[in-house]
Design a protein around this motif. Structure first.
Motif, PDB file in Angstrom:
ATOM      1  N   LEU A   3      13.957 -11.199 -34.884  1.00 51.09           N
ATOM      2  CA  LEU A   3      12.581 -11.453 -35.306  1.00 51.09           C
ATOM      3  C   LEU A   3      11.644 -10.370 -34.783  1.00 51.09           C
ATOM      4  O   LEU A   3      10.786  -9.875 -35.518  1.00 51.09           O
ATOM      5  N   TRP A   4      11.810  -9.994 -33.518  1.00 55.94           N
ATOM      6  CA  TRP A   4      10.954  -8.945 -32.944  1.00 55.94           C
ATOM      7  C   TRP A   4      11.180  -7.610 -33.635  1.00 55.94           C
ATOM      8  O   TRP A   4      10.231  -6.848 -33.841  1.00 55.94           O
ATOM      9  N   ALA A   5      12.417  -7.342 -34.007  1.00 59.69           N
ATOM     10  CA  ALA A   5      12.706  -6.100 -34.736  1.00 59.69           C
ATOM     11  C   ALA A   5      12.035  -6.120 -36.102  1.00 59.69           C
ATOM     12  O   ALA A   5      11.488  -5.102 -36.545  1.00 59.69           O
ATOM     13  N   CYS A   6      12.058  -7.259 -36.781  1.00 60.65           N
ATOM     14  CA  CYS A   6      11.379  -7.376 -38.081  1.00 60.65           C
ATOM     15  C   CYS A   6       9.882  -7.131 -37.937  1.00 60.65           C
ATOM     16  O   CYS A   6       9.282  -6.391 -38.722  1.00 60.65           O
ATOM     17  N   ILE A   7       9.289  -7.750 -36.924  1.00 63.14           N
ATOM     18  CA  ILE A   7       7.855  -7.564 -36.680  1.00 63.14           C
ATOM     19  C   ILE A   7       7.549  -6.102 -36.355  1.00 63.14           C
ATOM     20  O   ILE A   7       6.575  -5.526 -36.854  1.00 63.14           O
ATOM     21  N   GLY A   8       8.392  -5.493 -35.529  1.00 70.73           N
ATOM     22  CA  GLY A   8       8.189  -4.086 -35.184  1.00 70.73           C
ATOM     23  C   GLY A   8       8.282  -3.167 -36.386  1.00 70.73           C
ATOM     24  O   GLY A   8       7.498  -2.223 -36.527  1.00 70.73           O
ATOM     25  N   VAL A   9       9.215  -3.447 -37.272  1.00 70.43           N
ATOM     26  CA  VAL A   9       9.416  -2.601 -38.458  1.00 70.43           C
ATOM     27  C   VAL A   9       8.206  -2.657 -39.390  1.00 70.43           C
ATOM     28  O   VAL A   9       7.815  -1.647 -39.967  1.00 70.43           O
ATOM     29  N   ILE A  10       7.592  -3.823 -39.523  1.00 70.77           N
ATOM     30  CA  ILE A  10       6.453  -3.939 -40.445  1.00 70.77           C
ATOM     31  C   ILE A  10       5.100  -3.750 -39.751  1.00 70.77           C
ATOM     32  O   ILE A  10       4.062  -3.790 -40.408  1.00 70.77           O
ATOM     33  N   SER A  11       5.105  -3.509 -38.449  1.00 68.16           N
ATOM     34  CA  SER A  11       3.857  -3.462 -37.673  1.00 68.16           C
ATOM     35  C   SER A  11       2.801  -2.472 -38.174  1.00 68.16           C
ATOM     36  O   SER A  11       1.608  -2.782 -38.092  1.00 68.16           O
ATOM     37  N   PRO A  12       3.132  -1.295 -38.699  1.00 70.81           N
ATOM     38  CA  PRO A  12       2.061  -0.383 -39.116  1.00 70.81           C
ATOM     39  C   PRO A  12       1.324  -0.795 -40.389  1.00 70.81           C
ATOM     40  O   PRO A  12       0.181  -0.407 -40.591  1.00 70.81           O
ATOM     41  N   PHE A  13       1.970  -1.580 -41.231  1.00 70.35           N
ATOM     42  CA  PHE A  13       1.419  -1.795 -42.563  1.00 70.35           C
ATOM     43  C   PHE A  13       0.123  -2.601 -42.589  1.00 70.35           C
ATOM     44  O   PHE A  13      -0.775  -2.269 -43.378  1.00 70.35           O
ATOM     45  N   PRO A  14      -0.063  -3.610 -41.737  1.00 67.42           N
ATOM     46  CA  PRO A  14      -1.393  -4.247 -41.703  1.00 67.42           C
ATOM     47  C   PRO A  14      -2.500  -3.267 -41.268  1.00 67.42           C
ATOM     48  O   PRO A  14      -3.621  -3.321 -41.783  1.00 67.42           O
ATOM     49  N   PHE A  15      -2.168  -2.378 -40.351  1.00 66.01           N
ATOM     50  CA  PHE A  15      -3.126  -1.353 -39.906  1.00 66.01           C
ATOM     51  C   PHE A  15      -3.507  -0.441 -41.065  1.00 66.01           C
ATOM     52  O   PHE A  15      -4.694  -0.200 -41.324  1.00 66.01           O
ATOM     53  N   TYR A  16      -2.516   0.072 -41.795  1.00 64.13           N
ATOM     54  CA  TYR A  16      -2.794   0.940 -42.938  1.00 64.13           C
ATOM     55  C   TYR A  16      -3.604   0.206 -44.001  1.00 64.13           C
ATOM     56  O   TYR A  16      -4.537   0.763 -44.592  1.00 64.13           O
ATOM     57  N   TYR A  17      -3.230  -1.038 -44.262  1.00 62.39           N
ATOM     58  CA  TYR A  17      -3.950  -1.836 -45.261  1.00 62.39           C
ATOM     59  C   TYR A  17      -5.414  -2.006 -44.860  1.00 62.39           C
ATOM     60  O   TYR A  17      -6.320  -1.841 -45.684  1.00 62.39           O
ATOM     61  N   TYR A 144       6.499   0.319 -47.441  1.00 60.49           N
ATOM     62  CA  TYR A 144       6.092   1.526 -48.167  1.00 60.49           C
ATOM     63  C   TYR A 144       5.715   1.219 -49.610  1.00 60.49           C
ATOM     64  O   TYR A 144       4.711   1.721 -50.118  1.00 60.49           O
ATOM     65  N   VAL A 145       6.501   0.389 -50.272  1.00 62.76           N
ATOM     66  CA  VAL A 145       6.206   0.033 -51.662  1.00 62.76           C
ATOM     67  C   VAL A 145       4.859  -0.689 -51.739  1.00 62.76           C
ATOM     68  O   VAL A 145       4.054  -0.426 -52.644  1.00 62.76           O
ATOM     69  N   PHE A 146       4.605  -1.574 -50.789  1.00 67.27           N
ATOM     70  CA  PHE A 146       3.318  -2.267 -50.728  1.00 67.27           C
ATOM     71  C   PHE A 146       2.174  -1.266 -50.593  1.00 67.27           C
ATOM     72  O   PHE A 146       1.168  -1.345 -51.311  1.00 67.27           O
ATOM     73  N   MET A 147       2.308  -0.293 -49.685  1.00 66.19           N
ATOM     74  CA  MET A 147       1.236   0.681 -49.483  1.00 66.19           C
ATOM     75  C   MET A 147       1.087   1.621 -50.679  1.00 66.19           C
ATOM     76  O   MET A 147      -0.034   2.031 -51.003  1.00 66.19           O
ATOM     77  N   ILE A 148       2.175   1.955 -51.347  1.00 71.12           N
ATOM     78  CA  ILE A 148       2.068   2.758 -52.573  1.00 71.12           C
ATOM     79  C   ILE A 148       1.189   2.019 -53.571  1.00 71.12           C
ATOM     80  O   ILE A 148       0.306   2.616 -54.203  1.00 71.12           O
ATOM     81  N   LYS A 149       1.419   0.732 -53.724  1.00 74.46           N
ATOM     82  CA  LYS A 149       0.621  -0.075 -54.654  1.00 74.46           C
ATOM     83  C   LYS A 149      -0.838  -0.142 -54.211  1.00 74.46           C
ATOM     84  O   LYS A 149      -1.742   0.046 -55.016  1.00 74.46           O
ATOM     85  N   VAL A 150      -1.069  -0.404 -52.931  1.00 70.53           N
ATOM     86  CA  VAL A 150      -2.440  -0.477 -52.408  1.00 70.53           C
ATOM     87  C   VAL A 150      -3.162   0.845 -52.635  1.00 70.53           C
ATOM     88  O   VAL A 150      -4.293   0.884 -53.124  1.00 70.53           O
ATOM     89  N   GLU A 151      -2.512   1.951 -52.293  1.00 72.28           N
ATOM     90  CA  GLU A 151      -3.148   3.262 -52.368  1.00 72.28           C
ATOM     91  C   GLU A 151      -3.290   3.776 -53.800  1.00 72.28           C
ATOM     92  O   GLU A 151      -4.043   4.715 -54.040  1.00 72.28           O
TER      93      GLU A 151
END
Length: 164
Positions: A3-17, A144-151
């Motif tokens: 679970l911590w690894a999953c959270i760590g892997v996605i951690s930058p995306f809320p910041f970028y969003y 990354y796919v999420f941020m491509i869509k957002v951007e």
């Protein structure tokens, strides 16, 4: 650790969003004496370290790497390096969203590969499939796919006003 690894892997995306959708708030938070793209880059580097630690915590490294590792990883890193070389820090780290003027670039890989930095990063992740469980690679790629869509939906009227 999963679970911590999953959270760590996605951690930058809320910041970028947040930054993409609230550039003026970020510029204001950084203040008049600090470059918002530089601060974003520093925070992004810290978050990238969190991502790498998360991946290494679930990885099972072995040697030699699979035959596909070097071509995918090297081409992915080439794309990342080339994007940074052409855009610089301000172009890579949302400078246009923070009110900076960033020149339009058409040299390779732009105009040939859509979202080349994301493509390069995805290629590097796919190269690591032999060592990292699929779940973590897929989560990172989905970010990354999420941020491509957002951007892809940038409204110039929502850009920040540069601080003087």
């Amino acid at each position: 650790m999963g679970l911590w690894a999953c959270i760590g892997v996605i951690s930058p995306f809320p910041f970028y969003y947040f930054l993409w959708n609230n550039p003026q708030r970020w510029v204001d938070l950084c203040g008049p004496r600090r470059d918002p793209t530089r601060i974003m880059a520093l925070v992004s580097h810290l978050l990238k370290i969190v991502q790498f630690i998360s991946l290494f915590s679930v990885a099972k490294l072995s040697w030699p790497p699979p035959f596909y590792f070097f071509p995918l990883f090297l081409f992915g890193q080439f794309l990342n390096f080339r994007v940074y070389q052409l855009l610089g820090e301000s172009g890579t780290y949302y400078g246009v969203r923070f009110g900076k003027t960033i020149p339009w670039v058409t040299e390779f890989p732009f105009g040939v590969i859509k979202d080349p930095q994301y493509v390069g990063s995805i290629l590097c992740l796919v190269a690591c499939l032999n060592w990292v469980p699929l779940l973590y690679i897929v989560l990172w790629i989905l970010g990354y796919v999420f941020m491509i869509k957002v951007e892809s939906k940038e409204d110039p009227s929502t850009r920040a006003k540069p601080l003087c």
